[in-house]
Design an enzyme around this catalytic site. Structure first.
Site, PDB file in Angstrom:
ATOM      1  N   CYS A 179      43.565  45.270  21.813  1.00  0.00           N
ATOM      2  CA  CYS A 179      43.003  44.380  20.795  1.00  0.00           C
ATOM      3  C   CYS A 179      43.825  44.417  19.514  1.00  0.00           C
ATOM      4  CB  CYS A 179      41.546  44.735  20.508  1.00  0.00           C
ATOM      5  SG  CYS A 179      41.318  46.350  19.737  1.00  0.00           S
ATOM      6  N   GLU A 182      33.737  48.605  34.850  1.00  0.00           N
ATOM      7  CA  GLU A 182      33.742  48.858  36.289  1.00  0.00           C
ATOM      8  C   GLU A 182      35.155  48.781  36.868  1.00  0.00           C
ATOM      9  OE1 GLU A 182      31.936  44.659  35.658  1.00  0.00           O
ATOM     10  OE2 GLU A 182      32.081  46.581  34.607  1.00  0.00           O
TER      11      GLU A 182
END
Length: 503
Positions: free
Chosen positions: A281, A176
């Site tokens: 990551c 979001e």
């Protein structure tokens, strides 16, 4: 103010929800949009649309599905600038990094274009007398992708191109924090000829996620995010009978041996540690220097490089910055708190990114590139994923100690070693406990025709994303064993009550 809505059955659909989340431009700190937080009912409606579309799409020939991917590839190339600007505006990463993100996602689309070959089964004739066996790689059903804010284009494209090419339908639940890219991808898929309902986007928060994880009409779930959420996703989806691949967090180390080409290593480490403000990551967040001599040289060269970095908005006229803001004010504060904790625990702050400000963008969510020396394995900044522009330097006496540090850490996503010695490099590649390994390569992200995934608590589930693992994840194997009786064999048939063998 613009509201980012859902994309269901081939069109933008206005939500009936009265809940919204703000979407910011991280470079300015200004709210530029809001995104709808959909209801459970709306999530179920998206699932039903995908379920209905599956019956026809799964029967579409692999060649026709591949042609949609080929067209989608062309549209991605034509719209790279538009996608990159959208990513840079909502995420904050610099424009060239956003272009690189789109390119790496496009490579998975290129891989998916080969689905007529990749989805071929196997065949064996005469496994027994007059008996043949063949296998079918059939689509799973309705697949879900729950994706993070840091790669709003690339990570979804790790998932849905292969899922769609193998005959599944797909529901994307983007972050979001930067949701607009997902809708643009949906529109390009429609333009490429994808039938309505095959690809859908549902925006929302935990209400939507839990609906997707527990619905009996969802068959597979892919996730990328933090380890606590990855574990929750995997546990919940598995408990409800779904196959699941959930990629979690990381603490990626690189080892610098005394024989390292230091100029090359420092350039590589600066880009890998501070690119995308460390919100990757696969970011290098720990440099393990073997010996004080190489550690001192490393710190001196890093100080010069880091101090010279250009930090500012991702979209600028003229010379591009090296690093943009982080995603939110809350995340900025979290990163600064980590730096303060490291300092209180005895680490040496060499370059401090707290209280960093960009002239003209004082309200932006900026953290300056931070370099910390004398970090030890007992410190919080070593143990936990910071997900920001913070590089920790750990000093060890020998290679074995460095390797042990990596292997004992709870995460095992990616790692690297810098050395000129082939024997050491080969041994490291064999012995290190991580899923992706770089030899003088700082961010060893595999190409699309290999698979991406870590070890230990960096991944939950047996199959990684894209490459052959991606094809296996989005297909079910069915083996057919057949015999066609002849009049002679019919006369010889009688009941058998022993375990069947093929002779």
């Amino acid at each position: 103010m613009e509201t980012v809505q859902n994309y269901i059955a081939g069109e933008i659909v206005s939500s009936h929800s009265e809940r919204f989340a703000p979407v910011y431009n991280p470079a300015t700190g200004e709210q530029i949009k809001q995104v709808v937080l959909s209801s459970e009912q709306e999530a179920n409606e998206a699932i039903e649309v995908a379920k209905q579309a599956f019956s026809s799409w799964s029967k579409t020939s692999p060649l026709k599905r591949a042609r949609v991917m080929f067209k989608f590839k062309s549209l991605l190339e034509a719209n790279t600038d538009k996608l990159a600007r959208l990513i840079s505006t909502e995420h904050g990463k610099i424009y060239s990094d956003a272009v690189g993100e789109v390119t790496r996602g496009l490579e998975v689309v290129e891989f998916a274009c080969g689905i007529p070959h990749l989805q071929k089964g196997e065949h064996s004739a005469n496994v027994g007398t007059g008996v043949d066996s063949h296998s079918l790689m059939q689509p799973v059903g309705v697949c879900v992708g729950i994706t993070p804010f840091n790669f709003p284009a690339m990570v979804p494209m790790w998932m849905f191109p292969i899922a769609l090419a193998t005959g599944n339908t797909f529901i994307l639940k983007p972050s979001e924090k930067d949701p607009s890219t997902a809708l643009l991808l949906a529109e390009l898929l429609k333009e490429a000829g994808l039938p309505d309902g095959v690809f859908n986007v549902i925006n929302g928060d935990k209400t939507v996620v839990d609906t997707l994880l527990t619905s009996p009409n969802v068959d597979a779930v892919s996730f990328v995010g933090s380890t606590p959420i990855a574990e929750y996703i995997y546990t919940t989806a598995s408990a409800h009978g779904k196959r699941c691949q959930a990629l979690g967090g990381a603490k990626n180390h690189c080892i610098l041996m005394p024989d390292t080409d230091l100029d090359m290593a420092v350039n590589a480490i600066v880009g890998a540690a501070f690119g995308a403000a460390g919100e990757r990551c696969m970011a290098l967040s720990v440099a393990v220097a073997v010996g004080d001599e190489i550690a001192d040289q490393l710190i001196e060269q890093l100080k010069t490089k880091v101090a010279a970095m250009r930090v500012g908005p991702g979209l600028v006229d003229g010379q591009e910055n090296d690093m943009g803001p982080v995603i939110s004010a809350e995340h900025r504060q979290k990163i600064c708190d980590y730096i303060s904790t490291g300092e209180s625990q005895g680490a040496k702050i060499v370059i401090d990114g707290r209280d960093f400000s960009v002239a003209g963008n004082e309200t932006g969510f900026f953290v300056g590139p931070t370099l910390i020396d004398n970090v030890t394995p007992t410190m919080t900044i070593y143990q936990e994923e910071i997900f920001g522009p913070v590089l920790a330097v750990v000093r060890v006496s020998d290679y074995d100690t460095a390797l042990k540090l990596i292997n004992q850490h709870e995460f095992g996503n990616g790692t690297a070693i810098f050395t000129r010695d082939g024997e050491t490099a080969r041994q490291f590649g064999e012995d290190v406990q991580a899923g992706m390994v770089g030899i003088n390569v700082p961010i060893p992200v595999p190409m699309a025709f290999h698979s991406f995934g870590g070890w230990k608590r960096s991944v939950f589930g047996p199959l990684n994303v894209h490459g052959n693992d991606g094809v296996r994840f989005y297909t079910k194997m069915k083996t057919v064993t057949s015999r066609w009786p002849t009049s002679v064999r019919l006369e010889q048939h009688s009941s058998a009550f022993t375990m069947p063998t093929m002779e």
